[in-house]
Design an enzyme around this catalytic site. Structure first.
Site, PDB file in Angstrom:
ATOM      1  N   ASP A 113     -12.674   6.102   2.873  1.00 37.48           N
ATOM      2  CA  ASP A 113     -11.247   6.090   3.211  1.00 37.48           C
ATOM      3  C   ASP A 113     -10.809   7.474   3.692  1.00 37.48           C
ATOM      4  O   ASP A 113     -10.566   8.376   2.887  1.00 37.48           O
ATOM      5  CB  ASP A 113     -10.457   5.660   1.963  1.00 37.48           C
ATOM      6  CG  ASP A 113      -8.949   5.595   2.210  1.00 37.48           C
ATOM      7  OD1 ASP A 113      -8.484   6.054   3.273  1.00 37.48           O
ATOM      8  OD2 ASP A 113      -8.239   5.091   1.321  1.00 37.48           O
ATOM      9  N   LYS A 172       3.221  11.138  -3.532  1.00 34.04           N
ATOM     10  CA  LYS A 172       2.121  10.503  -4.270  1.00 34.04           C
ATOM     11  C   LYS A 172       1.181  11.519  -4.910  1.00 34.04           C
ATOM     12  O   LYS A 172       0.630  11.272  -5.981  1.00 34.04           O
ATOM     13  CB  LYS A 172       1.349   9.604  -3.310  1.00 34.04           C
ATOM     14  CG  LYS A 172       0.255   8.777  -3.944  1.00 34.04           C
ATOM     15  CD  LYS A 172      -0.364   7.869  -2.904  1.00 34.04           C
ATOM     16  CE  LYS A 172      -1.541   7.104  -3.439  1.00 34.04           C
ATOM     17  NZ  LYS A 172      -2.095   6.206  -2.408  1.00 34.04           N
ATOM     18  N   GLU A 219      -7.200   0.744  -4.628  1.00 32.54           N
ATOM     19  CA  GLU A 219      -7.242   0.656  -3.163  1.00 32.54           C
ATOM     20  C   GLU A 219      -8.589   0.169  -2.627  1.00 32.54           C
ATOM     21  O   GLU A 219      -8.620  -0.732  -1.779  1.00 32.54           O
ATOM     22  CB  GLU A 219      -6.880   2.023  -2.560  1.00 32.54           C
ATOM     23  CG  GLU A 219      -5.392   2.337  -2.703  1.00 32.54           C
ATOM     24  CD  GLU A 219      -5.038   3.797  -2.497  1.00 32.54           C
ATOM     25  OE1 GLU A 219      -3.882   4.163  -2.746  1.00 32.54           O
ATOM     26  OE2 GLU A 219      -5.927   4.558  -2.075  1.00 32.54           O
ATOM     27  N   ASP A 233       0.876  -1.170   0.000  1.00 33.49           N
ATOM     28  CA  ASP A 233       0.000   0.000   0.000  1.00 33.49           C
ATOM     29  C   ASP A 233       0.913   1.220   0.000  1.00 33.49           C
ATOM     30  O   ASP A 233       1.495   1.570   1.020  1.00 33.49           O
ATOM     31  CB  ASP A 233      -0.900  -0.036   1.250  1.00 33.49           C
ATOM     32  CG  ASP A 233      -1.721   1.246   1.420  1.00 33.49           C
ATOM     33  OD1 ASP A 233      -1.654   2.128   0.541  1.00 33.49           O
ATOM     34  OD2 ASP A 233      -2.422   1.346   2.447  1.00 33.49           O
TER      35      ASP A 233
END
Lengths: 171, 620
Positions: free
Chosen positions: B204, B86, B180, B25
């Protein structure tokens, strides 16, 4: 053009059982998906990926009446890109314009009027799809072409209406 | 009764040694790595801080420092410490808001300016991935055969390509890029437990970002219906709000940086304490004159409510976009979802109790590890296939600045589609192929992915040339585009790279320069890889011949066997090029056979469905 219906072992007609198509699609894609071949040789991976792409493409084309109709018309030798640019019948266009106005003022309609409009739009769509199937089965390419153009209009209106409905349900 | 039809080419799994697949992850704030053996799945501690590797790299020294070590240096050399790389994957300088530009060099490709030179987000991610994989391999005393790396569902082609490049540079064999939310669903076994169909929401709430995804699961086929969220909203904002509340309670102002940091630390502790108890006492030696204060769960709820409401507004948009009537399951991801007030708000909004039994920080890595174990070849063969879809439409620029969609959004992957074009002018000899991604009709409203030219078209009158442009998207969502003028077979093609990313040569250079692959190792590695590929082909063909030799004529069979012997002879030598050449030749010679076998196995898969359908109707 290879026969997309054959991939699913179905007859090449418009009026297929969409549930059977979906079942067969799921069996095939589960069988050929690249994830099933991660431990296989590069050659087998390539062959599987190619088939999986064919299957996804064929399913996408056949699972929706508009694209299934387009495919069958193309097989019958019709250039659907030309067809899309031709104007539809003016009486049909006028009717469609009226319906579109009703859809746009949907939120101001009372419950009975709203229900009638939803029924009307759905009925027109299914009616046209059935008529398209009948014309295609009878090899009446001219009539099928007209029905297909109309089905495009009905599809757009139906999409618009469904969006309005969804917004209403979730509010 | 139901007949069981065995597939003729089911591989005999037990004979192969178990292989190691790892799930990664790669997060904005923290990254994790996990492994699974099919029964048990566990996180691997790779950082002094524990399971979570802070996604931070420090470039002040000779070698990059990663994780907690880098975080410790962030105070001393903030300009050499890169966090949140990211956010910038697959992006160009133009995409970066002005307020965030100060940390970057002023030219493309987009790169962080550090003492060790410019570092692209791809390189930073590669350093994170390398650290994760190497530490895990050290802990397990085993080399990984492949990894699954997760990406947000909304990542477009450039961002996925950039992630894939980072893994390549880190020397990892990527089995799959996995969305994800899909990974979170896999961790809860929802890919197998939902036998008919169901709609899932994955909520999330991470440290710095909020993502909501609506997924539809149909007998192991999974598609993302809608995604949404806020890239500048997360648990860190809750910490800030609590810190402000503490400063108010203690009547503090004019804080030093150190005091601010202490206040945030206290805030985080209080937030975590309040997941276990209804009130929490805060006191600190840094602020001796401040008396201990008690923060209650009600206070926290009041403080956090505006923020939680913002996430629910994003949920509403995603539900609208997905056009679904109801949500059957909700999965919680991200540390901030431990807050009872978040859980209660989510439950009230979706009308069902959220799944939160798996540690929400770890759930994505766990799902990735489970999938990695299957994809690396340890699966049982009846595992569900996770069918991803294109998040955005892919198309081409046509006349008048309009975009013609070639692959619509939500198309199941892999997929290949072609569209025919022609020339607009007499004697036109070239054609610009401009590839775009997005839902809007005009070029300027879509994202430009690539542009290339098909040149050398022989002069013809307008409309006579037949140019077929083909789009191919693989199971990871990576795009390849090619164009052919069909009457003369003039060709041009490219694999779409992020517009401002690294070229293949640059990636190869980085691979070469990374200490992993000293010159000698490189040759050994190439030889090993060539042998492995050759063996896979030979073994596969042996199995195929014993099962389906009847698909070949006697001549074809003789030819294949002769090619096999030639490859075996080449493998007796250390000649990499000869092994590769013979592998290629055997591959080409057996292509038609492989296709025939695939078609035969497709037929048997179909007849299985036909019998199912019969059995179902006879029991009705």
């Amino acid at each position: 053009m290879s026969d997309l219906f054959q991939l699913f072992d179905l007859p090449a007609t418009f009026s297929i059982d969409e549930r059977v198509l979906e079942q067969r699609y799921q069996a095939l894609i589960a069988h050929c998906h690249p994830d099933r071949f991660t431990a296989a040789s590069a050659l087998e991976q390539r062959v599987a990926a190619k088939r999986a792409a064919d299957i996804n493409d064929a399913y996408q084309t056949l699972s929706h009446p508009v694209s299934r109709g387009r495919y069958l018309l193309e097989v019958a030798g019709v250039d659907t890109q030309v067809l899309e640019r031709q104007p539809a019948d003016s009486e049909f266009l006028f009717d469609q314009l009226m319906r579109r106005e009703r859809v746009q003022e949907f939120t101001s309609l009372d419950d009975t009027e709203a229900a009638e409009l939803v029924d009307d739009v759905r009925h027109q769509y299914h009616h046209t799809a059935t008529a398209l199937g009948t014309s295609l089965d009878a090899n009446d390419v001219a009539a099928a072409s007209s029905r297909w153009v109309e089905l495009n209009y009905h599809q757009k209106l139906l999409d618009e209406l469904e969006q309005t409905l969804n917004r209403q349900v979730s509010r | 009764m139901l007949l069981q039809i065995a597939e003729p080419d089911t591989p005999v799994e037990n004979m192969r040694p178990r292989r190691l697949g790892l799930g990664i992850d790669l997060g904005t704030t923290n990254s994790l790595i996990a492994r699974s053996d099919g029964k048990d799945t566990s996180l691997i501690a790779v950082d002094s801080g524990g399971m979570l590797l802070p996604s931070v790299v420090n470039y002040s020294g000779d070698i990059p420092l990663v994780g907690t070590a880098a975080l410790a240096l962030a105070v001393r050399s903030p300009e050499d410490t890169v966090a949140s790389a990211k956010r910038y994957m697959g992006r160009s300088l133009d995409d970066v808001p002005l307020s965030e530009r100060s940390v970057f060099s002023d030219s493309d490709p987009l790169a962080f300016a550090t003492q060790a030179g410019s570092k692209t987000p791809v390189e930073v991610s590669a350093d994170l991935l390398r650290t994760l994989a190497q530490s895990a391999e050290r802990v397990l005393s085993e080399k990984a055969d492949g990894v699954v790396v997760t990406v947000p569902a909304y990542f477009d082609d450039s961002q996925r390509q950039a992630t894939r490049q980072a893994a390549d540079i880190a020397g990892l064999n990527v089995l799959r890029l996995l969305n994800e939310p899909t990974a979170a669903a896999v961790a809860y076994g929802l890919d197998t437990s939902i036998t008919e169909s169901g709609v899932l929401a994955v909520y999330d709430l991470g440290g710095g970002t909020f993502d909501i995804s609506i997924l539809k699961m149909e007998r192991g086929l999974l598609r993302v219906l809608a995604t949404g969220g806020d890239t500048a909203l997360g648990g860190d904002d809750i910490d800030t709000l609590i810190a402000d509340w503490l400063a108010d309670s203690w009547v503090l102002d004019e804080l030093t940086t150190a005091e601010q940091r202490e206040l945030r630390r206290l805030a985080r502790e209080a937030k975590e304490g309040l997941t276990l108890a209804d009130d929490y006492q805060v006191a600190s030696a840094v602020f001796p004159e401040a008396r201990a204060v008690t923060i209650t769960i009600d206070t926290l709820e009041r403080i956090a409510t505006p923020l939680i409401q913002k996430t629910l507004a994003a949920c509403q948009l995603a539900v609208d976009d997905a056009s679904v009537e109801r949500i059957d399951q909700v999965v919680l991801v991200g540390g901030s979802t431990r807050m009872p007030s978040v859980q209660a708000a989510v439950q009230a909004f979706f009308g069902c109790e959220p799944l939160c039994s798996i540690n929400p920080d770890q759930v994505v890595a766990i799902g990735a590890a489970i999938q990695a174990n299957v994809l690396v070849g340890n699966g049982s063969g009846d595992d569900a296939v996770l069918l991803d879809v294109t998040p955005l439409s892919l198309g081409l620029e046509t006349y008048g600045g309009l975009v013609e969609k070639v692959i619509p959004r939500n198309s199941a992957l892999p997929i290949a589609k072609a569209q025919d074009f022609t020339t607009a002018k007499d004697s036109q000899t070239g054609l610009i192929v401009h590839v775009l991604q997005g839902e809007r009709e005009r070029v300027e409203d879509c994202r430009s992915l690539a542009r290339f030219e098909l040149s050398g078209i022989p002069a013809m009158v307008a409309g006579a040339a037949r140019i077929r442009v083909s789009f191919k998207v693989d199971a990871d969502g990576l795009l390849e585009v090619s164009a052919v003028e069909e009457t003369t077979q003039t060709e041009a093609s490219l694999v779409v790279k992020p517009s401002f990313g690294l070229s293949d040569d640059e990636v190869a250079d980085m691979l070469r320069s990374s200490q992993e692959f000293a010159a000698g190792d490189m040759t050994v590695r190439q030889l090993t890889e060539a042998r492995v590929e050759a063996e896979a082909l030979l073994d596969g063909l042996d199995g195929a011949l014993s099962a389906d030799a009847d698909l070949l004529t006697a001549t074809e069979l003789d030819e294949l066997v002769a090619e096999q012997q030639r490859l075996r002879a080449a493998m007796g030598t250390d000649d990499v090029d000869a092994i590769r050449a013979q592998t290629q030749q055997l591959g080409e010679a057996s292509l038609a056979f492989a296709e025939r076998r695939m078609d035969r196995s497709i037929k048997s898969a179909l007849s299985g469905v036909a019998i199912d359908a019969l059995a179902a109707s006879s029991t009705d």
